[in-house]
Write an enzyme that holds these catalytic residues in place. Structure first.
Site, PDB file in Angstrom:
ATOM      1  N   ARG A 166       0.831  -1.222   0.000  1.00  0.00           N
ATOM      2  CA  ARG A 166       0.000   0.000   0.000  1.00  0.00           C
ATOM      3  C   ARG A 166       0.860   1.265   0.000  1.00  0.00           C
ATOM      4  O   ARG A 166       0.575   2.233   0.701  1.00  0.00           O
ATOM      5  CB  ARG A 166      -0.936   0.039   1.213  1.00  0.00           C
ATOM      6  CG  ARG A 166      -1.994  -1.020   1.228  1.00  0.00           C
ATOM      7  CD  ARG A 166      -2.960  -0.861   0.040  1.00  0.00           C
ATOM      8  NE  ARG A 166      -4.113  -1.719   0.203  1.00  0.00           N
ATOM      9  CZ  ARG A 166      -4.145  -2.998  -0.138  1.00  0.00           C
ATOM     10  NH1 ARG A 166      -3.090  -3.562  -0.685  1.00  0.00           N
ATOM     11  NH2 ARG A 166      -5.243  -3.700   0.032  1.00  0.00           N
ATOM     12  N   SER A 240     -10.513  -0.513   3.643  1.00  0.00           N
ATOM     13  CA  SER A 240      -9.741  -0.678   4.890  1.00  0.00           C
ATOM     14  C   SER A 240      -9.267   0.690   5.368  1.00  0.00           C
ATOM     15  O   SER A 240      -8.644   1.424   4.596  1.00  0.00           O
ATOM     16  CB  SER A 240      -8.506  -1.542   4.644  1.00  0.00           C
ATOM     17  OG  SER A 240      -8.863  -2.785   4.125  1.00  0.00           O
ATOM     18  N   GLU A 336      -4.459   3.745   6.441  1.00  0.00           N
ATOM     19  CA  GLU A 336      -4.194   3.475   5.042  1.00  0.00           C
ATOM     20  C   GLU A 336      -4.810   4.585   4.197  1.00  0.00           C
ATOM     21  O   GLU A 336      -4.327   4.926   3.123  1.00  0.00           O
ATOM     22  CB  GLU A 336      -4.820   2.116   4.679  1.00  0.00           C
ATOM     23  CG  GLU A 336      -4.336   1.530   3.395  1.00  0.00           C
ATOM     24  CD  GLU A 336      -5.447   1.298   2.398  1.00  0.00           C
ATOM     25  OE1 GLU A 336      -5.153   1.291   1.204  1.00  0.00           O
ATOM     26  OE2 GLU A 336      -6.599   1.125   2.800  1.00  0.00           O
TER      27      GLU A 336
HETATM   28  N1  EPU Z   1     -10.607 -10.930  10.180  1.00  0.00           N
HETATM   29  C1  EPU Z   1     -11.062 -10.768  11.478  1.00  0.00           C
HETATM   30  N2  EPU Z   1     -12.095  -9.922  11.701  1.00  0.00           N
HETATM   31  C2  EPU Z   1     -12.703  -9.239  10.691  1.00  0.00           C
HETATM   32  C3  EPU Z   1     -12.271  -9.438   9.365  1.00  0.00           C
HETATM   33  C4  EPU Z   1     -11.199 -10.275   9.137  1.00  0.00           C
HETATM   34  O1  EPU Z   1     -10.551 -11.358  12.406  1.00  0.00           O
HETATM   35  O2  EPU Z   1     -13.640  -8.483  10.989  1.00  0.00           O
HETATM   36  C5  EPU Z   1      -9.465 -11.831   9.943  1.00  0.00           C
HETATM   37  C6  EPU Z   1      -9.910 -13.140   9.368  1.00  0.00           C
HETATM   38  O3  EPU Z   1      -9.219 -14.171   9.966  1.00  0.00           O
HETATM   39  C7  EPU Z   1      -9.521 -13.040   7.901  1.00  0.00           C
HETATM   40  C8  EPU Z   1      -8.304 -12.116   7.946  1.00  0.00           C
HETATM   41  O4  EPU Z   1      -8.565 -11.241   9.036  1.00  0.00           O
HETATM   42  O5  EPU Z   1      -9.244 -14.288   7.381  1.00  0.00           O
HETATM   43  C9  EPU Z   1      -8.065 -11.331   6.685  1.00  0.00           C
HETATM   44  O6  EPU Z   1      -9.260 -10.639   6.330  1.00  0.00           O
HETATM   45  P1  EPU Z   1      -9.521 -10.170   4.828  1.00  0.00           P
HETATM   46  O7  EPU Z   1      -9.304 -11.280   3.880  1.00  0.00           O
HETATM   47  O8  EPU Z   1     -10.844  -9.477   4.801  1.00  0.00           O
HETATM   48  O9  EPU Z   1      -8.332  -9.153   4.529  1.00  0.00           O
HETATM   49  P2  EPU Z   1      -7.754  -7.881   5.281  1.00  0.00           P
HETATM   50  O10 EPU Z   1      -6.327  -8.166   5.597  1.00  0.00           O
HETATM   51  O11 EPU Z   1      -8.607  -7.445   6.416  1.00  0.00           O
HETATM   52  C10 EPU Z   1      -6.864  -6.854   3.056  1.00  0.00           C
HETATM   53  C11 EPU Z   1      -6.866  -5.537   2.345  1.00  0.00           C
HETATM   54  C12 EPU Z   1      -8.192  -5.325   1.618  1.00  0.00           C
HETATM   55  C13 EPU Z   1      -8.406  -6.472   0.629  1.00  0.00           C
HETATM   56  C14 EPU Z   1      -8.383  -7.797   1.402  1.00  0.00           C
HETATM   57  C15 EPU Z   1      -8.468  -8.984   0.489  1.00  0.00           C
HETATM   58  C16 EPU Z   1      -5.392  -4.080   3.626  1.00  0.00           C
HETATM   59  C17 EPU Z   1      -5.295  -2.900   4.544  1.00  0.00           C
HETATM   60  N3  EPU Z   1      -6.636  -4.454   3.297  1.00  0.00           N
HETATM   61  O12 EPU Z   1      -7.820  -6.784   4.093  1.00  0.00           O
HETATM   62  O13 EPU Z   1      -8.082  -4.148   0.870  1.00  0.00           O
HETATM   63  O14 EPU Z   1      -9.634  -6.342  -0.052  1.00  0.00           O
HETATM   64  O15 EPU Z   1      -7.134  -7.894   2.136  1.00  0.00           O
HETATM   65  O16 EPU Z   1      -7.273  -9.147  -0.190  1.00  0.00           O
HETATM   66  O17 EPU Z   1      -4.384  -4.636   3.217  1.00  0.00           O
HETATM   67  C18 EPU Z   1      -8.410  -1.791   0.999  1.00  0.00           C
HETATM   68  O18 EPU Z   1      -7.194  -1.671   0.863  1.00  0.00           O
HETATM   69  O19 EPU Z   1      -9.171  -0.799   1.133  1.00  0.00           O
HETATM   70  C19 EPU Z   1      -8.999  -3.118   1.047  1.00  0.00           C
HETATM   71  C20 EPU Z   1     -10.308  -3.333   1.241  1.00  0.00           C
END
Ligand code: EPU
Length: 341
Positions: A166, A240, A336
């Site tokens: 990012r 995010s 972010e």
């Molecule tokens: N999780 C929780 N609680 C929650 C949501 C998720 O514990 O409320 C845990 C779960 O175990 C899940 C893990 O976190 O498996 C990862 O969650 P998720 O796949 O939703 O990914 P993220 O790391 O929260 C990142 C990006 C998103 C992108 C997703 C999918 C960043 C800051 N965010 O989110 O990007 O869509 O991965 O690849 O890196 C954005 O940048 O605006 C964005 C939405």
């Protein structure tokens, strides 16, 4: 001819849906508009802020005293058309999600995992957008940018952009200096699908789909996104709000001893990327709402405007979340989203 407008209403130009005005606003449709802008009185007199669709910004005041430079440069063209690889050049003002759909419809692969990400093509390199195992940089060839300091057009290759998680030089070292005009991406006719992330494989097997194509992947990604992430046209948000923190192995091990359930992923440098959503959820903020502001009930990392919130309220709420995660885990979450005052 460019037209500099005064007291411009930015509600349609920030996905938090805030009632914000900018003292000055200009829409840039082509490179020559920027040379004209540099010679105008408004430029230099005020601070300026470059905006695409405003899908990753939080205005913390109701009035932005400054010049909003809205990038509206259109155009998609093929610059190299090989049997296996195609290079396309895309105007910075094109809508990213529509662009991905067009490429997928034309059988061009590489960015299907980045379907439905809100924003413009010009904003994509700025923070090296990423989702479901793919980052913008993976298909990047070069970009053309206008340097507001020199008035010249410059080309950037992958190395010069210094892409990170990012991040890029356009966000860190030179914010608001370079206006991205167009981007070149390499896309494939013969595809290597990325299906390792999260639930993609699960969805494919539920469908009994043993020979998926890029349109299957983009369809599944859209389904996953729609099931977790709020639609900004219905509930104001900027995806995010915080980055996933990246921890040194020693720090991480200490934390894992105390919190064995911590959700994390080793990165390529031997560090650990910790799920910020998990940290926020554990700190008790998932689905929590105070007045018109909250953290989303399905994805704890997404700050939402339930309607009528001010930028100041959203910012205060985010800072409270940041404070309580720091208290509980000793980790300082880094926003972010670009916070603009
Ligand atoms: N999780 C929780 N609680 C929650 C949501 C998720 O514990 O409320 C845990 C779960 O175990 C899940 C893990 O976190 O498996 C990862 O969650 P998720 O796949 O939703 O990914 P993220 O790391 O929260 C990142 C990006 C998103 C992108 C997703 C999918 C960043 C800051 N965010 O989110 O990007 O869509 O991965 O690849 O890196 C954005 O940048 O605006 C964005 C939405």
């Amino acid at each position: 001819m460019i037209e500099i407008q005064r007291n411009f209403y930015l509600k349609g130009l920030n996905t938090f849906g805030l009632d914000v005005f900018a003292s000055h606003y200009v829409c840039i449709r082509k490179q020559e508009d920027l040379s004209e802008l540099l010679e105008s009185d408004a430029f230099g007199e005020f601070k300026h802020q470059i905006l695409g669709l405003g899908s990753n910004v939080l205005f913390i005041n109701d009035y932005f005293e400054g010049l909003v430079i809205h990038i509206c440069i259109p155009g998609i063209s093929v610059v190299e058309n090989g049997p296996e690889r195609v290079i396309v050049e895309v105007g910075a003002g094109e809508n990213w999600s529509d662009f991905v759909d067009k490429m997928v419809e034309n059988g061009l692969g590489g960015i299907e995992n980045l379907a439905l990400i809100p924003g413009t093509v010009g904003a994509a390199p700025l923070q090296n957008i990423g989702a479901y195992g793919v980052e913008f940089k993976d298909n990047f060839v070069s970009l053309k940018a206008f340097d507001l300091q020199t008035g010249k057009t410059v080309s950037f290759g992958p190395e010069e952009c210094e892409f990170g998680y990012r991040n890029s030089i356009f966000k860190t070292s030179h914010p608001n200096r370079f206006i991205i005009l167009s981007v070149r991406l390499k896309l494939s006719r013969k595809h290597q699908l990325k299906t390792d992330y999260g639930d993609i494989k699960k969805h494919l097997s539920e469908e009994g789909n043993t020979h998926p194509g890029i349109s299957d992947i983009s369809r599944i990604i859209k389904k996953i996104r729609q099931s977790k992430l709020p639609d900004p046209s219905k509930i104001g948000n900027a995806g995010s709000f915080f980055k996933n923190p990246i921890l040194h192995p020693l720090v991480f091990e200490g934390l894992r001893r105390e919190f064995p359930d911590i959700v994390s992923y080793p990165d390529e440098n031997g560090f650990f990327k910790v799920s910020a959503a998990w940290l926020i959820e554990q700190a008790g903020w998932k689905g929590k709402r105070i007045g018109n502001v909250g953290m989303h009930e399905k994805q704890a990392l997404v700050l939402v405007n339930h309607g009528g919130a001010t930028g100041g309220e959203l910012h205060q709420f985010a800072m409270n979340v940041q404070y309580s995660v720091k208290q509980k885990f000793g980790i300082l979450l880094e926003p972010e989203v670009n916070i603009l005052s």
